[in-house]
Design a protein around this motif. Sequence first.
Motif, mmCIF file in Angstrom:
data_model
loop_
_atom_site.group_PDB
_atom_site.id
_atom_site.type_symbol
_atom_site.label_atom_id
_atom_site.label_comp_id
_atom_site.label_asym_id
_atom_site.label_seq_id
_atom_site.Cartn_x
_atom_site.Cartn_y
_atom_site.Cartn_z
ATOM 1 N N ASN A 1 0.872 -1.028 -0.003
ATOM 2 C CA ASN A 1 0.043 -0.006 -0.038
ATOM 3 C C ASN A 1 0.754 1.281 -0.045
ATOM 4 O OD1 ASN A 1 -2.519 -1.356 0.075
ATOM 5 N ND2 ASN A 1 -2.353 -1.849 2.138
ATOM 6 N N ASP A 2 1.572 1.449 -1.214
ATOM 7 C CA ASP A 2 2.507 2.639 -1.459
ATOM 8 C C ASP A 2 2.362 2.960 -2.828
ATOM 9 O OD1 ASP A 2 4.482 4.099 -1.960
ATOM 10 O OD2 ASP A 2 5.852 3.328 -0.411
ATOM 11 N N PRO A 3 1.404 4.240 -2.870
ATOM 12 C CA PRO A 3 1.373 4.443 -4.520
ATOM 13 C C PRO A 3 2.570 5.023 -5.141
ATOM 14 C CG PRO A 3 -0.516 5.710 -2.986
ATOM 15 C CD PRO A 3 0.436 4.762 -2.170
ATOM 16 N N GLU A 4 3.480 5.555 -4.359
ATOM 17 C CA GLU A 4 4.943 5.935 -5.283
ATOM 18 C C GLU A 4 5.508 4.785 -5.496
ATOM 19 O OE1 GLU A 4 5.478 9.150 -6.317
ATOM 20 O OE2 GLU A 4 3.034 9.286 -5.609
ATOM 21 N N PHE A 5 5.614 3.879 -4.516
ATOM 22 C CA PHE A 5 6.430 2.636 -4.792
ATOM 23 C C PHE A 5 5.764 1.775 -5.987
ATOM 24 C CE2 PHE A 5 7.659 -2.191 -4.221
ATOM 25 C CZ PHE A 5 8.875 -1.871 -4.328
ATOM 26 N N ALA A 6 4.361 1.698 -5.926
ATOM 27 C CA ALA A 6 3.760 1.428 -7.272
ATOM 28 C C ALA A 6 4.283 1.868 -8.630
ATOM 29 C CB ALA A 6 2.369 1.408 -7.150
ATOM 30 N N LYS A 7 4.466 3.052 -8.769
ATOM 31 C CA LYS A 7 4.445 4.102 -9.767
ATOM 32 C C LYS A 7 6.214 3.610 -10.203
ATOM 33 C CE LYS A 7 1.817 8.066 -8.895
ATOM 34 N NZ LYS A 7 1.578 9.273 -8.265
ATOM 35 N N VAL A 8 6.965 3.399 -9.237
ATOM 36 C CA VAL A 8 8.403 3.136 -9.598
ATOM 37 C C VAL A 8 8.266 1.769 -10.119
ATOM 38 C CG1 VAL A 8 10.395 2.431 -8.385
ATOM 39 C CG2 VAL A 8 9.521 4.653 -7.914
ATOM 40 N N THR A 9 7.410 0.872 -9.534
ATOM 41 C CA THR A 9 7.676 -0.706 -10.134
ATOM 42 C C THR A 9 7.143 -0.762 -11.350
ATOM 43 O OG1 THR A 9 7.271 -1.296 -7.862
ATOM 44 C CG2 THR A 9 6.817 -2.785 -9.288
ATOM 45 N N LEU A 10 6.224 0.043 -11.804
ATOM 46 C CA LEU A 10 5.700 0.143 -13.004
ATOM 47 C C LEU A 10 6.641 0.645 -14.199
ATOM 48 C CD1 LEU A 10 3.185 -0.544 -15.306
ATOM 49 C CD2 LEU A 10 2.502 1.627 -14.853
ATOM 50 N N SER A 11 7.377 1.635 -13.720
ATOM 51 C CA SER A 11 8.312 2.378 -14.369
ATOM 52 C C SER A 11 9.783 1.346 -14.854
ATOM 53 C CB SER A 11 9.027 3.434 -13.637
ATOM 54 O OG SER A 11 8.277 4.556 -13.271
ATOM 55 N N ILE A 12 9.879 0.239 -13.949
ATOM 56 C CA ILE A 12 10.749 -0.633 -14.560
ATOM 57 C C ILE A 12 10.449 -1.120 -15.949
ATOM 58 C CG2 ILE A 12 11.594 -3.337 -14.184
ATOM 59 C CD1 ILE A 12 10.976 -2.475 -11.254
ATOM 60 N N TRP A 13 9.304 -1.248 -16.336
ATOM 61 C CA TRP A 13 9.024 -1.711 -17.663
ATOM 62 C C TRP A 13 8.733 -0.530 -18.642
ATOM 63 C CZ3 TRP A 13 7.192 -4.027 -13.323
ATOM 64 C CH2 TRP A 13 7.343 -5.218 -12.907
ATOM 65 N N ILE A 14 8.099 0.451 -18.350
ATOM 66 C CA ILE A 14 7.535 1.422 -19.021
ATOM 67 C C ILE A 14 8.233 3.154 -18.863
ATOM 68 C CG2 ILE A 14 5.764 0.145 -19.715
ATOM 69 C CD1 ILE A 14 3.778 2.116 -18.262
ATOM 70 N N GLY A 15 9.044 3.132 -17.667
ATOM 71 C CA GLY A 15 9.231 4.400 -17.505
ATOM 72 C C GLY A 15 10.306 5.266 -18.378
ATOM 73 N N GLU A 16 10.845 6.243 -17.961
ATOM 74 C CA GLU A 16 11.788 6.995 -18.684
ATOM 75 C C GLU A 16 13.238 6.265 -18.899
ATOM 76 O OE1 GLU A 16 12.571 11.184 -17.599
ATOM 77 O OE2 GLU A 16 10.311 11.369 -17.000
ATOM 78 N N THR A 17 13.460 5.462 -17.761
ATOM 79 C CA THR A 17 14.673 4.635 -17.955
ATOM 80 C C THR A 17 14.407 3.038 -17.777
ATOM 81 O OG1 THR A 17 15.299 4.985 -15.768
ATOM 82 C CG2 THR A 17 16.394 6.396 -17.418
ATOM 83 N N PRO A 18 13.493 2.815 -18.720
ATOM 84 C CA PRO A 18 13.195 1.396 -18.445
ATOM 85 C C PRO A 18 14.526 0.434 -18.457
ATOM 86 C CG PRO A 18 12.820 1.761 -20.639
ATOM 87 C CD PRO A 18 13.050 3.031 -19.950
ATOM 88 N N VAL A 19 14.261 -1.055 -18.005
ATOM 89 C CA VAL A 19 15.048 -1.800 -18.048
ATOM 90 C C VAL A 19 15.653 -2.407 -19.322
ATOM 91 C CG1 VAL A 19 14.840 -2.644 -15.730
ATOM 92 C CG2 VAL A 19 13.705 -3.763 -17.482
ATOM 93 N N ASP A 20 14.484 -2.103 -20.414
ATOM 94 C CA ASP A 20 14.854 -2.567 -21.890
ATOM 95 C C ASP A 20 13.781 -1.489 -22.776
ATOM 96 O OD1 ASP A 20 13.942 -4.368 -24.221
ATOM 97 O OD2 ASP A 20 15.980 -5.168 -23.392
ATOM 98 N N ASP A 21 14.783 -1.077 -23.581
ATOM 99 C CA ASP A 21 13.758 -0.200 -24.457
ATOM 100 C C ASP A 21 12.902 -0.859 -25.649
ATOM 101 O OD1 ASP A 21 14.584 2.160 -23.525
ATOM 102 O OD2 ASP A 21 16.473 2.235 -24.823
ATOM 103 N N ASP A 22 13.245 -2.037 -25.862
ATOM 104 C CA ASP A 22 12.468 -2.701 -26.786
ATOM 105 C C ASP A 22 11.333 -3.548 -25.939
ATOM 106 O OD1 ASP A 22 14.227 -2.532 -29.294
ATOM 107 O OD2 ASP A 22 15.347 -4.523 -28.450
ATOM 108 N N MET A 23 11.528 -3.860 -24.764
ATOM 109 C CA MET A 23 10.390 -4.194 -23.912
ATOM 110 C C MET A 23 9.390 -3.208 -23.757
ATOM 111 S SD MET A 23 10.517 -6.126 -20.161
ATOM 112 C CE MET A 23 11.467 -4.816 -19.450
ATOM 113 N N LYS A 24 9.901 -1.899 -23.378
ATOM 114 C CA LYS A 24 8.981 -0.895 -23.173
ATOM 115 C C LYS A 24 8.080 -0.658 -24.463
ATOM 116 C CE LYS A 24 8.834 4.188 -22.301
ATOM 117 N NZ LYS A 24 9.532 5.289 -22.011
ATOM 118 N N GLU A 25 8.820 -0.552 -25.578
ATOM 119 C CA GLU A 25 7.972 -0.274 -26.843
ATOM 120 C C GLU A 25 7.088 -1.519 -27.204
ATOM 121 O OE1 GLU A 25 9.196 -0.270 -31.552
ATOM 122 O OE2 GLU A 25 10.627 0.551 -30.305
#
Length: 181
Positions: free
Chosen positions: A148-172
């Motif tokens: 129950n932490d909205p900011e941590f949820a945003k960070v977690t989603l950012s792993i896949w689709i954020g400004e610095t995703p772990v993989d650009d092809d995956m994000k796309e």
Amino acid sequence: MESLKSFLIKSIISGFIMGAASAAAPDLSSYQYKSRYLAEYSIFKIDVQYIGLHVSKKYQNANEIIQDSSNKVLKVEYLRELSKSTLKKAWGVSYEAVLGENNQTFKDQIKKIKSFTRDVDEGDIVYVVFSKDGLKYFLNDNMLGEINDPEFAKVTLSIWIGETPVDDDMKEGILKGIIGK
């Protein structure tokens, strides 16, 4: 050639299994827009998992998705077994990549995620439901926990689709069909 680091990062989704709550897997039928990306490893193109994002509307960009408090579901379908140790490493590398020097901000949440990591079997499906309250984690048909932490949820989603995703092809691939008019 994809590195082991990149493979670990792509494999993180199943890394956080929390608690022992029980509930049915999320109903995805209410989500109008869906994506599906095949994550592969190495020059041999070893299929690892399908990763998809389910949302109720189209968005203009990835940041809009991350900031929106409406429910979203990340679905990962595993095509092979992955060990707990591999997934723990992937969580650490992924949060470090997204947070950089700020990774201490969510130290307790990251520690909790790593502590609940388990082996994933071929055929397992992981759902992460993102909401205004945080996130809920499902493995197959069972809710295993929530943070129950909205900011941590945003960070977690950012792993896949954020400004610095772990993989650009995956994000796309994940954003295909979700971004645009």
